[in-house]
Write a protein that holds these residues in place. Sequence first.
Motif, PDB file in Angstrom:
ATOM      1  N   GLU A  88       6.341   7.127  -7.074  1.00 20.04           N
ATOM      2  CA  GLU A  88       6.193   6.302  -5.872  1.00 20.04           C
ATOM      3  C   GLU A  88       4.952   6.650  -5.068  1.00 20.04           C
ATOM      4  O   GLU A  88       4.626   5.948  -4.102  1.00 20.04           O
ATOM      5  N   ASP A  89       4.224   7.695  -5.444  1.00 22.72           N
ATOM      6  CA  ASP A  89       2.950   8.009  -4.808  1.00 22.72           C
ATOM      7  C   ASP A  89       1.814   7.196  -5.402  1.00 22.72           C
ATOM      8  O   ASP A  89       0.683   7.238  -4.906  1.00 22.72           O
ATOM      9  N   THR A  90       2.092   6.453  -6.456  1.00 17.41           N
ATOM     10  CA  THR A  90       1.071   5.624  -7.089  1.00 17.41           C
ATOM     11  C   THR A  90       0.542   4.579  -6.113  1.00 17.41           C
ATOM     12  O   THR A  90       1.306   3.816  -5.528  1.00 17.41           O
ATOM     13  N   ALA A  91      -0.773   4.571  -5.922  1.00 21.62           N
ATOM     14  CA  ALA A  91      -1.403   3.653  -4.968  1.00 21.62           C
ATOM     15  C   ALA A  91      -2.913   3.855  -5.010  1.00 21.62           C
ATOM     16  O   ALA A  91      -3.410   4.808  -5.628  1.00 21.62           O
ATOM     17  N   VAL A  92      -3.610   2.973  -4.330  1.00 21.59           N
ATOM     18  CA  VAL A  92      -5.023   3.218  -4.035  1.00 21.59           C
ATOM     19  C   VAL A  92      -5.071   3.994  -2.729  1.00 21.59           C
ATOM     20  O   VAL A  92      -4.460   3.582  -1.734  1.00 21.59           O
TER      21      VAL A  92
END
Length: 124
Positions: A88-92
């Motif tokens: 859930e830390d996946t992001a730009v």
Amino acid sequence: QVQLVESGGGLVQAGGSLRLSCSASATFGRYAMGWFRQAPGKERDFVAAIRWSGTTTDYADSVKGRFTISKDNANDTVSLQMDSLRPEDTAVYYCAAKRFFGLSLQQRHTYDLWGQGTQVSVSS
């Protein structure tokens, strides 16, 4: 025009670590530096911030105890150490500068200089 440049993103397995860095193209006055992140289809959310003078930091509840923001005034850089990463830390991730005083370090609209972003992907 001062530019902020992020580096250090990448792909990591859950439980792993990454370190993001942000440097400025020129010296400029600022009150604080922050990191925000934006996942696909979601708002850009606050992650962490640090006052440029002093050591006051602030973190989103979702990253407290896992992420650490730090700064190097001499080299004009701010870093984000990310440990125990989760899918859930996946992001730009975006670096941002807040040039003027404000009581809150978490308000996105108070940051007026932004980097181009760096992708962080965490696999399960």
